[in-house]
Scaffold this motif. Sequence first.
Motif, mmCIF file in Angstrom:
data_model
loop_
_atom_site.group_PDB
_atom_site.id
_atom_site.type_symbol
_atom_site.label_atom_id
_atom_site.label_comp_id
_atom_site.label_asym_id
_atom_site.label_seq_id
_atom_site.Cartn_x
_atom_site.Cartn_y
_atom_site.Cartn_z
ATOM 1 N N TYR A 5 0.847 -1.180 0.000
ATOM 2 C CA TYR A 5 0.000 0.000 0.000
ATOM 3 C C TYR A 5 0.892 1.243 0.000
ATOM 4 N N GLN A 6 0.522 2.160 -0.843
ATOM 5 C CA GLN A 6 1.247 3.409 -0.883
ATOM 6 C C GLN A 6 0.228 4.539 -0.866
ATOM 7 N N VAL A 41 -3.112 -1.383 -14.555
ATOM 8 C CA VAL A 41 -3.429 -0.311 -13.622
ATOM 9 C C VAL A 41 -4.917 -0.015 -13.735
ATOM 10 N N THR A 42 -5.651 -0.170 -12.642
ATOM 11 C CA THR A 42 -7.075 0.148 -12.631
ATOM 12 C C THR A 42 -7.302 1.395 -11.796
ATOM 13 N N LEU A 43 -8.310 2.169 -12.191
ATOM 14 C CA LEU A 43 -8.579 3.461 -11.584
ATOM 15 C C LEU A 43 -10.002 3.485 -11.059
ATOM 16 N N GLN A 44 -10.174 3.882 -9.813
ATOM 17 C CA GLN A 44 -11.493 3.980 -9.210
ATOM 18 C C GLN A 44 -11.600 5.283 -8.428
ATOM 19 N N SER A 45 -12.789 5.830 -8.405
ATOM 20 C CA SER A 45 -13.025 7.057 -7.672
ATOM 21 C C SER A 45 -14.414 7.028 -7.065
ATOM 22 N N PRO A 46 -14.530 7.028 -5.734
ATOM 23 C CA PRO A 46 -15.850 7.034 -5.100
ATOM 24 C C PRO A 46 -16.683 8.231 -5.510
ATOM 25 N N ASN A 163 -10.012 12.782 -5.748
ATOM 26 C CA ASN A 163 -9.263 11.677 -5.150
ATOM 27 C C ASN A 163 -9.499 10.403 -5.954
ATOM 28 N N TYR A 164 -8.428 9.652 -6.170
ATOM 29 C CA TYR A 164 -8.505 8.428 -6.951
ATOM 30 C C TYR A 164 -7.815 7.289 -6.217
ATOM 31 N N GLN A 165 -8.353 6.100 -6.378
ATOM 32 C CA GLN A 165 -7.718 4.891 -5.867
ATOM 33 C C GLN A 165 -7.265 4.064 -7.063
ATOM 34 N N LEU A 166 -6.039 3.595 -7.007
ATOM 35 C CA LEU A 166 -5.479 2.803 -8.096
ATOM 36 C C LEU A 166 -5.003 1.454 -7.568
ATOM 37 N N ARG A 167 -5.117 0.451 -8.434
ATOM 38 C CA ARG A 167 -4.556 -0.857 -8.140
ATOM 39 C C ARG A 167 -3.596 -1.205 -9.270
ATOM 40 N N VAL A 168 -2.427 -1.705 -8.913
ATOM 41 C CA VAL A 168 -1.430 -2.112 -9.909
ATOM 42 C C VAL A 168 -1.133 -3.595 -9.719
ATOM 43 N N TRP A 169 -1.372 -4.360 -10.767
ATOM 44 C CA TRP A 169 -1.194 -5.817 -10.721
ATOM 45 C C TRP A 169 -0.305 -6.260 -11.877
ATOM 46 N N HIS A 170 0.449 -7.330 -11.653
ATOM 47 C CA HIS A 170 1.303 -7.892 -12.704
ATOM 48 C C HIS A 170 1.276 -9.409 -12.585
ATOM 49 N N PRO A 171 1.286 -10.134 -13.715
ATOM 50 C CA PRO A 171 1.227 -11.606 -13.645
ATOM 51 C C PRO A 171 2.439 -12.253 -12.996
ATOM 52 N N GLN A 172 3.539 -11.526 -12.845
ATOM 53 C CA GLN A 172 4.740 -12.113 -12.253
ATOM 54 C C GLN A 172 4.951 -11.706 -10.796
ATOM 55 N N LEU A 173 3.890 -11.256 -10.146
ATOM 56 C CA LEU A 173 3.973 -11.022 -8.709
ATOM 57 C C LEU A 173 4.188 -12.347 -7.975
ATOM 58 N N ARG A 181 -1.633 -0.943 -4.059
ATOM 59 C CA ARG A 181 -2.843 -0.122 -3.998
ATOM 60 C C ARG A 181 -2.414 1.281 -3.592
ATOM 61 N N LEU A 182 -2.860 2.253 -4.358
ATOM 62 C CA LEU A 182 -2.394 3.611 -4.163
ATOM 63 C C LEU A 182 -3.565 4.571 -4.086
ATOM 64 N N GLU A 183 -3.344 5.649 -3.374
ATOM 65 C CA GLU A 183 -4.298 6.747 -3.350
ATOM 66 C C GLU A 183 -3.620 7.969 -3.934
ATOM 67 N N ALA A 184 -4.278 8.628 -4.873
ATOM 68 C CA ALA A 184 -3.706 9.792 -5.526
ATOM 69 C C ALA A 184 -4.723 10.917 -5.540
ATOM 70 N N VAL A 185 -4.200 12.143 -5.478
ATOM 71 C CA VAL A 185 -5.032 13.331 -5.572
ATOM 72 C C VAL A 185 -4.669 14.045 -6.865
ATOM 73 N N VAL A 186 -5.645 14.245 -7.708
ATOM 74 C CA VAL A 186 -5.440 14.949 -8.969
ATOM 75 C C VAL A 186 -6.025 16.342 -8.831
ATOM 76 N N ALA A 187 -5.183 17.354 -9.032
ATOM 77 C CA ALA A 187 -5.628 18.742 -8.911
ATOM 78 C C ALA A 187 -5.309 19.492 -10.193
#
Length: 216
Positions: A5-6, A41-46, A163-173, A181-187
């Motif tokens: 988590y970041q 990378v998936t992007l979600q925003s409540p 505010n956005y929530q992102l998930r980053v996945w890779h098949p070689q994890l 899983r990240l939280e980002a603020v876009v201004a």
Amino acid sequence: MRRAYQTLAGLVMGLAANAYGSTLVVHVDDGHGHPADSAVVTLQSPGGDAPAAPPATATHTIDQRNETFIPYVEVMRPGEQVVFRNSDNTRHQVYSFSELKRFEYVLRPGTSSPPLTIEGSGIIAVGCNIHDEMITYLFVTSAPARVTGKDGNAQFEGLAPGNYQLRVWHPQLKPGDQGARLEAVVAEGSPAAPLNVHLTLLPDPRASMDREHMGY
């Protein structure tokens, strides 16, 4: 299960060149400074600020060439279809034991499977019963998603500030690692800067392909 988590409080992305909103660039590496392609990378925003994903009407094609599934990762929406095509000169037996969708097709050279509809969300690992190193992944999600390229970058455009929530996945994890899983603020109105994500990845399983015996 370990989750990375970041939280990037105050991450600010500038406006895109067009008038539709801001652009978010996500850069993914393998933890050693090398760009990681094929990360999802998936992007979600409540708050509903994420751009709307297109309707689930597409038919995706997974090709088989040189005993390799192409692409390595394919992003789909629930309700869309996938077709497996054999462009090799050898027979392939495409299958998945995924709980989301189980199937099996024997494909002679030059043939394709019937369209397969994928309902629900999740990750489907697909292999070949004849060639063990062949593998591809169907990443099925209703959220806006991008796959990183060779430069390790994924880009989202047309974002409203929020505010956005992102998930980053890779098949070689590593097994049990759910990715980042990240939280980002876009201004609006600030200099654009990429969001850097570091993953710990296992070696590419396709690299062990025995090319000497291809075509049997």
